[in-house]
Design a protein around this motif. Structure first.
Motif, PDB file in Angstrom:
ATOM      1  N   ARG A 123       0.831  -1.211   0.000  1.00 49.89           N
ATOM      2  CA  ARG A 123       0.000   0.000   0.000  1.00 49.89           C
ATOM      3  C   ARG A 123       0.860   1.253   0.000  1.00 49.89           C
ATOM      4  NH1 ARG A 123      -5.449  -0.362   3.695  1.00 49.89           N
ATOM      5  NH2 ARG A 123      -6.640  -1.502   2.142  1.00 49.89           N
ATOM      6  N   TRP A 124       1.936   1.244   0.794  1.00 45.65           N
ATOM      7  CA  TRP A 124       2.838   2.400   0.843  1.00 45.65           C
ATOM      8  C   TRP A 124       3.443   2.667  -0.533  1.00 45.65           C
ATOM      9  CZ3 TRP A 124       4.075   6.533   3.607  1.00 45.65           C
ATOM     10  CH2 TRP A 124       5.280   7.172   3.359  1.00 45.65           C
ATOM     11  N   GLU A 125       3.927   1.614  -1.184  1.00 52.59           N
ATOM     12  CA  GLU A 125       4.546   1.770  -2.502  1.00 52.59           C
ATOM     13  C   GLU A 125       3.543   2.294  -3.519  1.00 52.59           C
ATOM     14  OE1 GLU A 125       6.282  -2.103  -3.059  1.00 52.59           O
ATOM     15  OE2 GLU A 125       8.047  -1.578  -1.866  1.00 52.59           O
ATOM     16  N   ALA A 126       2.336   1.759  -3.503  1.00 52.14           N
ATOM     17  CA  ALA A 126       1.292   2.231  -4.421  1.00 52.14           C
ATOM     18  C   ALA A 126       0.948   3.696  -4.136  1.00 52.14           C
ATOM     19  CB  ALA A 126       0.047   1.358  -4.311  1.00 52.14           C
ATOM     20  N   TYR A 127       0.855   4.058  -2.861  1.00 53.72           N
ATOM     21  CA  TYR A 127       0.565   5.438  -2.480  1.00 53.72           C
ATOM     22  C   TYR A 127       1.657   6.377  -2.977  1.00 53.72           C
ATOM     23  CZ  TYR A 127      -0.119   9.545   0.448  1.00 53.72           C
ATOM     24  OH  TYR A 127      -0.285  10.834   0.880  1.00 53.72           O
ATOM     25  N   GLN A 128       2.918   5.979  -2.821  1.00 54.48           N
ATOM     26  CA  GLN A 128       4.040   6.805  -3.256  1.00 54.48           C
ATOM     27  C   GLN A 128       3.973   7.064  -4.764  1.00 54.48           C
ATOM     28  OE1 GLN A 128       6.671   8.232  -1.304  1.00 54.48           O
ATOM     29  NE2 GLN A 128       5.080   7.789   0.188  1.00 54.48           N
ATOM     30  N   VAL A 129       3.706   6.035  -5.538  1.00 52.82           N
ATOM     31  CA  VAL A 129       3.606   6.185  -6.990  1.00 52.82           C
ATOM     32  C   VAL A 129       2.431   7.092  -7.344  1.00 52.82           C
ATOM     33  CG1 VAL A 129       3.065   4.949  -9.137  1.00 52.82           C
ATOM     34  CG2 VAL A 129       4.739   3.997  -7.525  1.00 52.82           C
ATOM     35  N   GLU A 130       1.310   6.840  -6.723  1.00 50.61           N
ATOM     36  CA  GLU A 130       0.081   7.586  -7.007  1.00 50.61           C
ATOM     37  C   GLU A 130       0.231   9.075  -6.696  1.00 50.61           C
ATOM     38  OE1 GLU A 130      -3.853   7.634  -4.408  1.00 50.61           O
ATOM     39  OE2 GLU A 130      -3.596   5.738  -5.468  1.00 50.61           O
ATOM     40  N   GLN A 131       0.926   9.390  -5.617  1.00 55.79           N
ATOM     41  CA  GLN A 131       0.993  10.767  -5.151  1.00 55.79           C
ATOM     42  C   GLN A 131       2.216  11.546  -5.609  1.00 55.79           C
ATOM     43  OE1 GLN A 131      -1.471  12.353  -3.501  1.00 55.79           O
ATOM     44  NE2 GLN A 131      -2.612  10.491  -3.895  1.00 55.79           N
TER      45      GLN A 131
END
Length: 144
Positions: A123-131
């Protein structure tokens, strides 16, 4: 103030060893209890108990006729868990909160000022990419 990020592991009993720097912060501010509650974007928020009391006082000061205040109060308080780190700096994350945040063995713990957050690594990795792109624009607005 909680700063930085760390990658501890969750043990088989659902316990997390708090980063030493976060334990130092808790010691400096004289807090020996934490409140773990669901956060935004699928993580868990962890507040020193005293900080959480202040947040709740601000919620209570809002009109109870405000539906948004009632919803966020229910969201945060009904799932909140009060925890005291043991002598080794471990805290237990209850199953209902582990499930909500999809926590498995590998975690990311991020300091964000007055609280820290517990994330599943995916989730952290996906959030970083998304934001990442959006954050560049926001940073310009905030710091200029």
């Amino acid at each position: 103030m909680f700063l930085g990020h760390y990658t501890p592991r969750l043990d088989d009993k659902g316990r997390l060893i708090l980063p030493a720097r976060f334990r130092d912060v808790l010691k400096r501010i004289g807090s020996d209890e934490l409140v773990i509650t669901p956060g935004q974007e699928g993580c868990l928020y962890v507040y020193p108990y005293e900080e959480f009391q202040e947040i709740h006082a601000r919620m209570r000061a809002q009109a109870s006729s405000n539906a948004a205040v009632r919803h966020i109060e229910r969201f945060m308080l009904s799932s909140a868990h009060l925890e005291r780190p043991d002598s080794q700096g471990r805290v237990t994350i209850p199953a209902h909160l582990r499930d909500k945040a999809e926590l498995e063995k590998d975690l990311l713990v991020a300091g964000v000022g007055q609280r820290f957050e517990i994330w599943s690594v995916p989730r952290w990795e996906a959030y970083q990419v998304e934001q990442s792109e959006a954050l560049a624009h926001v940073q310009e607005e905030i710091f200029l």
